[in-house]
Design an enzyme around this catalytic site. Structure first.
Site, PDB file in Angstrom:
ATOM      1  N   ASN A  49       6.402 -15.954  -3.496  1.00 16.80           N
ATOM      2  CA  ASN A  49       4.968 -16.103  -3.761  1.00 16.80           C
ATOM      3  C   ASN A  49       4.606 -17.568  -3.999  1.00 16.80           C
ATOM      4  OD1 ASN A  49       4.635 -13.337  -3.614  1.00 16.80           O
ATOM      5  ND2 ASN A  49       4.534 -13.037  -5.838  1.00 16.80           N
ATOM      6  N   ARG A 374      -0.279  -6.840  10.992  1.00 19.69           N
ATOM      7  CA  ARG A 374       1.157  -7.089  10.838  1.00 19.69           C
ATOM      8  C   ARG A 374       1.874  -5.805  11.224  1.00 19.69           C
ATOM      9  NH1 ARG A 374       1.118 -11.780   7.750  1.00 19.69           N
ATOM     10  NH2 ARG A 374      -0.472 -11.875   6.103  1.00 19.69           N
ATOM     11  N   ARG A 404      -1.498 -14.757   8.938  1.00 20.02           N
ATOM     12  CA  ARG A 404      -0.714 -15.853   8.373  1.00 20.02           C
ATOM     13  C   ARG A 404       0.768 -15.513   8.268  1.00 20.02           C
ATOM     14  NH1 ARG A 404      -3.373 -17.161   3.300  1.00 20.02           N
ATOM     15  NH2 ARG A 404      -4.819 -18.393   4.567  1.00 20.02           N
ATOM     16  N   HIS A 434      -8.778  -7.976  10.179  1.00 23.82           N
ATOM     17  CA  HIS A 434      -7.893  -7.512   9.120  1.00 23.82           C
ATOM     18  C   HIS A 434      -7.981  -6.006   8.931  1.00 23.82           C
ATOM     19  CE1 HIS A 434      -6.569  -7.267   4.748  1.00 23.82           C
ATOM     20  NE2 HIS A 434      -5.598  -7.961   5.289  1.00 23.82           N
ATOM     21  N   TYR A 467       5.054  -0.607  -0.046  1.00 24.36           N
ATOM     22  CA  TYR A 467       3.681  -0.897  -0.458  1.00 24.36           C
ATOM     23  C   TYR A 467       2.960   0.403  -0.747  1.00 24.36           C
ATOM     24  CZ  TYR A 467       4.003  -5.727   1.358  1.00 24.36           C
ATOM     25  OH  TYR A 467       4.352  -7.024   1.590  1.00 24.36           O
ATOM     26  N   HIS A 587      -1.256  -1.933  -3.280  1.00 20.99           N
ATOM     27  CA  HIS A 587      -1.908  -2.587  -2.140  1.00 20.99           C
ATOM     28  C   HIS A 587      -3.189  -1.887  -1.705  1.00 20.99           C
ATOM     29  CE1 HIS A 587      -2.031  -4.057   2.173  1.00 20.99           C
ATOM     30  NE2 HIS A 587      -1.808  -5.182   1.525  1.00 20.99           N
TER      31      HIS A 587
END
Length: 691
Positions: A49, A374, A404, A434, A467, A587
Site C-alpha cells: 500500500n 482488472r 492503474r 470502472h 475480496y 470492497h
C-alpha cells in the site's frame, strides 16, 4: 455549492487518511490475535500500500510543489505542509514495521520452524548449497554497472532492489562506485531446500561481490530502492489520439522514467554512497527514508504463502446457492427471480463465471457485452468471451487500458480478444471505465430478453476469493435497457443522460445521490447507511453534514480513506464512521436510504464517493428491489455495525481507535455462518417445492 462553507477543519486530509488505513493494516500485523503467517501477509500489504501511495499520491503532491502550487486542499493544507506531515507519518510507520519484523515476527516465525536468516549465519553445508544457487541462478543474470566519467549513472527502475557498491583497485586510494541491480525475475528470498528457511537475495549477492568485481577490493555495499511517479496521466488523452492502445503503450514506456519520489536506503549506508545516490537521483533529504530492512517488504508475500494452514485464518471456501446449483439454466432461474450474490461467501466460479459461460455456450444467446477493468492472469471469464465469439455470437468487451498497474496486462488481453473476433472497445475519451457490468441478450422466441450482472468487484477469479463484494444477477427489463444505453454510451456516440434504474457517473450519479440524501434529510425518521471503500467528495460530504444537522441518523462503514469528520456538535453529531479490516478485503459499496416501515431503498455498484469516481470514471450503481435481498443486505450492514473484533471507529478529532472486544463478533466469521444458514433455508424451501 452547499450553504455550508468549506472551512478548514471540516474535512480530514485525504493523504493522511490513506496512511491511517495503512496503520490499521499494520495493527493487524501487530496483533497477537492474528495468525502468524497472516501477520506476515498484512505487513507485506502495508508496504505494498505504501508503495502505491508514493507512486500515485505523493507523486501528485510533489508535482504540485514543483509547479509552485500554493493553493490549499479542502482541509486547509498546502502541498508543502502535506509533504511534511506525510514524511512524519511514514517515518513512524516504517520504524514501527521494522521493529515489528525484527523484534516480533522473526522470533515467532523461528519458533514455528520458519527461519529468516542471514548468509553469514548459515553453516558450511548450507553455504555450499547457497553458493551453487548463486552460480547457477543468480550470477548469470546480474550486471554490475560502473559509475565514472566514462560510465554515466544508470537508470534505476521503479521499486527495484539494488546494491550500491564501493570498490577500490589494488594500490589505489580512490574508491569507485558501482550499482548492481537485483532483477525482478529473481525471488525476494533464496529459499533453502527445506522450504522453511529464507535468506534475503541481496545478502547472497553481497557475499559474492568479489566474483562480480574480480581483482577489486569491496569497500562497502548497501541496499537501496527507488520509487518513481507511476501515475499514468489520462487527462491529456484527447480525441486526436487515433490509436488509444498505442498511445497507452507509449505512455507506459515514458512512465518508466518518472520522477523519483522516494529513495529507501539501509540505515547503515555510508555518507559518500548516500550523497551520490541523492545527487544522481535528484532527491532531497525529505525524500530519503532509512530502514533497518529488509527493503521491499512486499516480498514477504512469498513467506506468507507457505503451506502452513495452521498458521493462517481459515478462509470460507465459497458456497453455491442451492437455487443456482439446482436450476438447469441460470436464464430460467433469472426469468423468475433475481439472485443477489455476496463474495467470497458465494462462490464466484459457480455464479458469475457460470452465468457468462452459460451465455457463451447457449445457442439462444445473441450477444454478450462486458466491461473488464482488472482480471485474472488466466481468466476463465475472458476465455468464455473468446469462446462466445468463436461460436458466432456478437461479443463486445470494454477493456480499460488505463486501469492503474494493470495497463500492460489489459493490453495483452485486448489483443487476444481482438484476435478471436471480439469487438474490443476502450471506452470514453478522458474517462476510465470502472463499472462492473455484463449484459446478455437472448432470443426466447416470442421476444428478446436481456439478462444483467451489476457488481462491486472485478471479473477476477483470484481476488473474488479474497475480496468481499456483492453483485446482482437479474432479468429486470429496465436494468437491461439501462445497460444497453450504457454500453451504447461506452462504444458509440450516445449522449444518453437519463436512466430508468441505474445511477451512472459521470452523468448524473452525484446529483442523484445528493437528492437521495436530501430526501432522507426531509423525513422525521431519516436514516442513511453507506458502505464504501472511500469517502472524499466534498459535495457528498456536505450533503451528509446537512442531513445530520436536520436530525438524520447516518452510519458510514468506510474501509479506507474518509475525509468526513464525524461527531462534531452542530455539524455531524448524528454521523458515525467505522472501518472493518480483517481476513477479507471489504470492497463492496452498498447504499441504504430510508426505514423499513417507510420503505428502504438499496443500491449496489462500483463507485466510491470520490471526485475521480463521480467525475472522471464511468460507474454504475443499481437498485436492489427484491424484499428478501434487501433483508440480506440489511443483515450484512447490521453485522458490520456490531463487529467488535475487526472494527475501528473514527473520532471527531480525526483519530481512529480500535473498538473494544466485548461480544467477540467477527463479521467475516458471522457472515460465513449466515451464508450457511441462508443456503440451508433455501435448500429446504426448494425441497418443499419438489415434494
Amino acid at each position: 455549492m452547499s450553504f455550508i462553507e468549506h472551512d478548514e477543519g471540516r474535512y480530514l486530509n485525504r493523504e493522511l487518511s490513506w496512511l491511517d488505513f495503512d496503520d490499521r493494516v499494520l495493527a493487524l500485523a501487530e496483533s497477537a490475535d492474528t495468525p502468524l503467517l497472516d501477520r506476515v501477509k498484512f505487513l507485506a500489504i502495508a508496504h505494498s500500500n505504501l508503495d502505491e501511495f508514493f507512486q500515485v499520491r505523493v507523486a501528485g503532491v510533489r508535482e504540485q510543489v514543483a509547479a509552485g502550487v500554493t493553493t490549499t486542499s479542502v482541509d486547509g493544507r498546502s502541498p508543502t505542509e502535506q509533504l511534511a506531515e506525510i514524511r512524519d507519518r511514514v517515518t513512524r510507520l516504517v520504524d514501527d514495521s521494522d521493529r515489528l519484523f525484527h523484534d516480533a515476527l522473526v522470533p515467532e516465525l523461528s519458533g514455528q520452524g520458519i527461519v529468516y536468516t542471514g548468509y553469514e549465519l548459515l553453516d558450511e553445508d548450507d553455504r555450499k548449497w547457497v553458493d551453487r544457487q548463486f552460480h547457477e541462478r543468480l550470477f548469470p543474470v546480474l550486471t554490475p554497472l560502473a559509475v565514472d566519467p566514462a560510465h554515466p549513472f544508470p537508470y534505476i527502475s521503479n521499486l527495484s532492489l539494488n546494491l550500491a557498491v564501493q570498490v577500490r583497485a589494488p594500490r589505489d586510494l580512490n574508491t569507485r562506485f558501482a550499482r548492481v541491480k537485483i532483477p525482478p525475475i529473481l525471488s525476494r528470498f533464496v529459499v533453502m531446500p527445506d522450504g522453511q528457511r529464507f535468506v534475503p537475495v541481496e545478502q547472497v549477492i553481497a557475499a559474492h561481490l568479489s566474483q562480480l568485481f574480480p581483482g577489486m577490493q569491496i569497500v562497502a555495499h548497501h541496499t537501496f530502492r527507488v520509487t518513481r511517479n507511476s501515475d499514468l496521466d489520462i487527462g491529456t488523452l484527447g480525441d486526436d489520439a487515433d490509436d488509444l492502445l498505442r498511445e497507452i503503450e507509449d505512455r507506459l514506456t515514458r512512465q518508466r522514467f518518472g520522477r523519483v519520489v522516494r529513495l529507501e536506503v539501509e540505515d547503515s549506508i555510508d555518507a559518500a554512497s548516500l550523497n551520490l545516490l541523492a545527487r544522481e537521483l535528484e532527491v532531497d533529504d525529505v525524500d530519503i527514508y532509512r530502514s533497518s530492512g529488509p527493503l521491499g517488504m512486499d516480498g514477504l508475500f512469498g513467506v506468507a504463502e507457505l503451506d502452513r494452514p495452521e498458521l493462517k485464518w481459515e478462509l470460507f471456501p465459497g458456497a453455491t446457492q442451492p437455487q443456482l446449483a439446482k436450476s438447469p439454466s441460470v436464464f430460467k432461474l433469472l426469468a423468475e427471480r433475481d439472485v443477489l450474490l455476496h463474495h467470497p461467501y458465494d462462490a464466484f466460479h459457480t455464479s458469475v463465471a457460470e452465468f457468462i459461460w452459460q451465455a457463451a455456450k447457449d445457442p439462444q444467446v445473441l450477444a454478450i457485452k462486458q466491461t473488464i477493468y482488472r482480471t485474472a492472469t488466466d481468466s476463465s471469464i475472458v476465455h468464455a468471451l473468446i469462446h462466445a465469439a468463436e461460436e458466432g455470437k456478437q461479443v463486445v468487451a470494454l477493456v480499460e487500458l488505463k486501469a492503474r498497474f494493470d495497463e500492460e496486462a489489459n493490453i495483452e488481453w485486448a489483443r487476444h480478444l481482438e484476435e478471436a473476433g471480439v469487438h474490443v472497445m476502450y471506452g470514453v475519451t478522458g474517462l476510465k471505465t470502472h463499472t462492473k457490468t455484463t449484459l446478455v441478450v437472448r432470443d426466447e422466441g416470442q421476444h428478446i430478453r436481456r439478462y444483467s450482472h451489476v457488481g462491486t468487484g472485478n471479473y477476477h477469479e483470484k481476488t473474488a476469493r479474497l475480496y468481499e463484494d456483492v453483485g446482482l444477477l437479474t432479468s429486470n427489463p429496465e436494468i437491461g435497457a439501462d445497460l444497453s444505453d450504457l454500453f451504447n454510451y461506452l462504444t458509440g456516440y450516445s449522449h444518453q443522460r437519463d436512466y430508468r434504474q441505474l445511477l451512472v457517473a459521470p452523468l448524473q450519479m452525484r446529483d442523484r445521490i445528493i437528492d437521495l440524501i436530501r430526501q432522507e434529510a426531509g423525513q422525521l425518521d431519516g436514516r442513511i447507511v453507506m458502505k464504501l471503500n472511500s469517502l472524499v467528495d466534498p459535495g457528498i460530504i456536505d450533503a451528509l453534514y446537512e442531513a445530520s444537522m436536520a436530525g438524520t441518523r447516518i452510519d458510514l462503514i468506510v474501509r479506507g480513506i474518509c475525509c468526513l469528520r464525524p461527531g462534531v456538535p452542530d455539524l455531524s453529531e448524528n454521523i458515525t464512521v467505522r472501518s472493518v479490516v480483517g481476513r477479507y478485503l471489504e470492497h463492496s459499496r452498498i447504499l441504504r436510504f430510508g426505514t423499513k416501515p417507510r420503505g428502504r431503498r438499496y443500491f449496489i455498484g462500483s463507485a466510491d464517493m470520490m471526485p475521480r469516481n463521480l467525475d472522471r470514471r464511468v460507474e454504475a450503481i443499481a437498485p436492489v428491489l427484491d424484499p428478501q435481498h434487501k433483508d440480506r443486505l440489511e443483515e450484512i450492514l447490521d453485522i458490520l455495525r456490531e463487529d467488535d473484533v475487526l472494527a475501528w471507529e473514527l473520532s471527531s478529532d480525526g483519530t481512529w481507535w480500535k473498538v473494544p472486544t466485548e461480544k467477540g463478533l467477527d463479521s467475516h466469521l458471522r457472515i460465513a455462518e449466515l451464508t450457511v444458514e441462508l443456503n440451508d433455508a433455501q435448500r429446504a424451501a426448494l425441497d418443499d417445492v419438489d415434494a
